[in-house]
Design a protein around this motif. Structure first.
Motif, PDB file in Angstrom:
ATOM      1  N   LEU A  58     -12.815  -4.478 -47.287  1.00 16.76           N
ATOM      2  CA  LEU A  58     -13.958  -4.701 -48.545  1.00 16.76           C
ATOM      3  C   LEU A  58     -13.941  -3.172 -49.291  1.00 16.76           C
ATOM      4  CD1 LEU A  58     -16.981  -6.132 -46.601  1.00 16.76           C
ATOM      5  CD2 LEU A  58     -15.418  -7.219 -48.303  1.00 16.76           C
ATOM      6  N   SER A  59     -13.223  -1.955 -48.656  1.00 22.78           N
ATOM      7  CA  SER A  59     -13.385  -0.956 -49.545  1.00 22.78           C
ATOM      8  C   SER A  59     -11.928  -0.767 -50.208  1.00 22.78           C
ATOM      9  CB  SER A  59     -13.559   0.254 -48.765  1.00 22.78           C
ATOM     10  OG  SER A  59     -12.575   0.438 -47.683  1.00 22.78           O
TER      11      SER A  59
ATOM     12  N   PRO B 162      -9.053  -0.422 -52.624  1.00 22.96           N
ATOM     13  CA  PRO B 162      -9.126  -0.029 -53.927  1.00 22.96           C
ATOM     14  C   PRO B 162      -8.272  -1.047 -54.832  1.00 22.96           C
ATOM     15  CG  PRO B 162      -7.586   1.512 -52.853  1.00 22.96           C
ATOM     16  CD  PRO B 162      -8.170   0.759 -52.061  1.00 22.96           C
ATOM     17  N   GLY B 163      -8.795  -1.580 -55.755  1.00 23.59           N
ATOM     18  CA  GLY B 163      -8.266  -2.581 -56.721  1.00 23.59           C
ATOM     19  C   GLY B 163      -8.317  -3.927 -56.210  1.00 23.59           C
ATOM     20  N   LEU B 164      -8.624  -4.269 -55.071  1.00 24.79           N
ATOM     21  CA  LEU B 164      -8.685  -5.630 -54.531  1.00 24.79           C
ATOM     22  C   LEU B 164      -9.959  -6.037 -54.852  1.00 24.79           C
ATOM     23  CD1 LEU B 164      -6.075  -5.437 -51.880  1.00 24.79           C
ATOM     24  CD2 LEU B 164      -5.742  -5.839 -54.199  1.00 24.79           C
ATOM     25  N   GLU B 165     -10.428  -7.306 -55.484  1.00 26.50           N
ATOM     26  CA  GLU B 165     -11.774  -7.753 -55.935  1.00 26.50           C
ATOM     27  C   GLU B 165     -11.687  -9.128 -55.578  1.00 26.50           C
ATOM     28  OE1 GLU B 165     -12.690  -6.692 -59.802  1.00 26.50           O
ATOM     29  OE2 GLU B 165     -13.222  -4.675 -59.335  1.00 26.50           O
ATOM     30  N   GLY B 166     -10.595  -9.893 -55.393  1.00 23.72           N
ATOM     31  CA  GLY B 166     -10.498 -11.236 -55.173  1.00 23.72           C
ATOM     32  C   GLY B 166     -10.107 -11.405 -53.711  1.00 23.72           C
ATOM     33  N   MET B 167     -10.648 -11.091 -52.769  1.00 21.03           N
ATOM     34  CA  MET B 167     -10.318 -11.047 -51.457  1.00 21.03           C
ATOM     35  C   MET B 167     -10.905 -12.569 -50.765  1.00 21.03           C
ATOM     36  SD  MET B 167      -9.982  -7.300 -49.889  1.00 21.03           S
ATOM     37  CE  MET B 167     -11.275  -6.863 -50.852  1.00 21.03           C
ATOM     38  N   LEU B 168     -10.633 -13.565 -51.633  1.00 19.67           N
ATOM     39  CA  LEU B 168     -11.185 -14.719 -51.303  1.00 19.67           C
ATOM     40  C   LEU B 168      -9.832 -15.911 -51.384  1.00 19.67           C
ATOM     41  CD1 LEU B 168     -13.937 -14.866 -53.725  1.00 19.67           C
ATOM     42  CD2 LEU B 168     -14.260 -14.761 -51.262  1.00 19.67           C
ATOM     43  N   GLU B 169      -9.846 -16.895 -50.466  1.00 22.78           N
ATOM     44  CA  GLU B 169      -8.597 -17.834 -50.765  1.00 22.78           C
ATOM     45  C   GLU B 169      -8.619 -18.414 -52.226  1.00 22.78           C
ATOM     46  OE1 GLU B 169      -7.344 -21.976 -48.206  1.00 22.78           O
ATOM     47  OE2 GLU B 169      -9.306 -21.090 -48.112  1.00 22.78           O
TER      48      GLU B 169
ATOM     49  N   LYS C 112      -6.058 -15.181 -49.307  1.00 17.63           N
ATOM     50  CA  LYS C 112      -6.789 -15.642 -47.983  1.00 17.63           C
ATOM     51  C   LYS C 112      -6.409 -14.696 -46.982  1.00 17.63           C
ATOM     52  CE  LYS C 112      -7.197 -19.917 -45.166  1.00 17.63           C
ATOM     53  NZ  LYS C 112      -7.371 -19.372 -43.935  1.00 17.63           N
ATOM     54  N   THR C 113      -5.335 -14.020 -46.829  1.00 17.20           N
ATOM     55  CA  THR C 113      -5.045 -13.229 -45.653  1.00 17.20           C
ATOM     56  C   THR C 113      -5.863 -12.123 -45.683  1.00 17.20           C
ATOM     57  OG1 THR C 113      -2.723 -13.504 -46.262  1.00 17.20           O
ATOM     58  CG2 THR C 113      -3.369 -11.424 -45.015  1.00 17.20           C
ATOM     59  N   TYR C 114      -6.497 -11.687 -46.893  1.00 22.40           N
ATOM     60  CA  TYR C 114      -7.619 -10.822 -46.910  1.00 22.40           C
ATOM     61  C   TYR C 114      -8.983 -11.170 -46.164  1.00 22.40           C
ATOM     62  CZ  TYR C 114      -4.052  -8.011 -49.328  1.00 22.40           C
ATOM     63  OH  TYR C 114      -3.095  -7.175 -49.635  1.00 22.40           O
ATOM     64  N   GLU C 115      -9.210 -12.386 -46.922  1.00 18.64           N
ATOM     65  CA  GLU C 115     -10.538 -13.223 -46.490  1.00 18.64           C
ATOM     66  C   GLU C 115     -10.569 -13.354 -44.663  1.00 18.64           C
ATOM     67  OE1 GLU C 115     -13.211 -17.011 -47.567  1.00 18.64           O
ATOM     68  OE2 GLU C 115     -11.105 -17.108 -48.055  1.00 18.64           O
ATOM     69  N   ASP C 116      -9.408 -13.788 -44.485  1.00 21.25           N
ATOM     70  CA  ASP C 116      -9.408 -13.943 -42.739  1.00 21.25           C
ATOM     71  C   ASP C 116      -9.472 -12.891 -42.159  1.00 21.25           C
ATOM     72  OD1 ASP C 116      -8.951 -16.764 -43.234  1.00 21.25           O
ATOM     73  OD2 ASP C 116      -6.793 -16.649 -42.891  1.00 21.25           O
TER      74      ASP C 116
END
Length: 135
Positions: free
Chosen positions: A87-88, A90-97, A73-77
């Motif tokens: 959004l760019s 690398p390696g992080l595709e699930g940036m959702l809570e 969730k930290t990334y989504e926020d």
């Protein structure tokens, strides 16, 4: 040389069983994933009627939480507040809570990711699974 705790297959089963029981109790059709501290999938269960895409989103959320060492969730926020550069990452595709790290003795040993219902409910399921470890 340092030593660190790791998730055993018994731990993974405990997490999945508890998270599944919590989801079934609430009649939530979800996919639940457990990854190690490197984001590698250790276990996944897709409940009846869970959307097929949830089987891809769930491990992505878990991987993001494990590699980032914080809830996804930290990334989504951050993104929702205008930090679109994440959004760019690398390696992080699930940036959702819905991705929650598993912490043992101040060490991230893995994470749980859940997908299929409201994101806040996904987190409830993940936390119920982690709580079963009685850390």
């Amino acid at each position: 040389m340092k030593t660190k705790p790791i998730l055993s297959i018994a731990d993974v089963k405990t997490i999945l069983d508890a998270a599944q029981a919590f989801a079934v109790q609430h009649q939530w059709a979800v996919t639940i994933s457990v990854v190690d501290d490197g984001g590698h999938l250790l276990g996944l269960v897709r409940l009846d009627d869970a959307a097929p895409i949830s089987a891809q989103i769930s491990p992505a959320k878990a991987r993001t939480a494990a590699l980032g060492r914080r809830e996804s969730k930290t990334y989504e926020d951050s993104i929702n507040q205008g930090r679109y550069s994440f959004l760019s990452a690398p390696g992080l595709e699930g940036m959702l809570e819905g991705g929650v790290p598993i912490v043992v003795d101040s060490t991230i040993v893995g994470a749980v990711g859940v997908s299929g219902v409201k994101s806040s409910e996904d987190v409830e399921i993940a936390r119920a699974g982690i709580a079963a470890l009685a850390l």
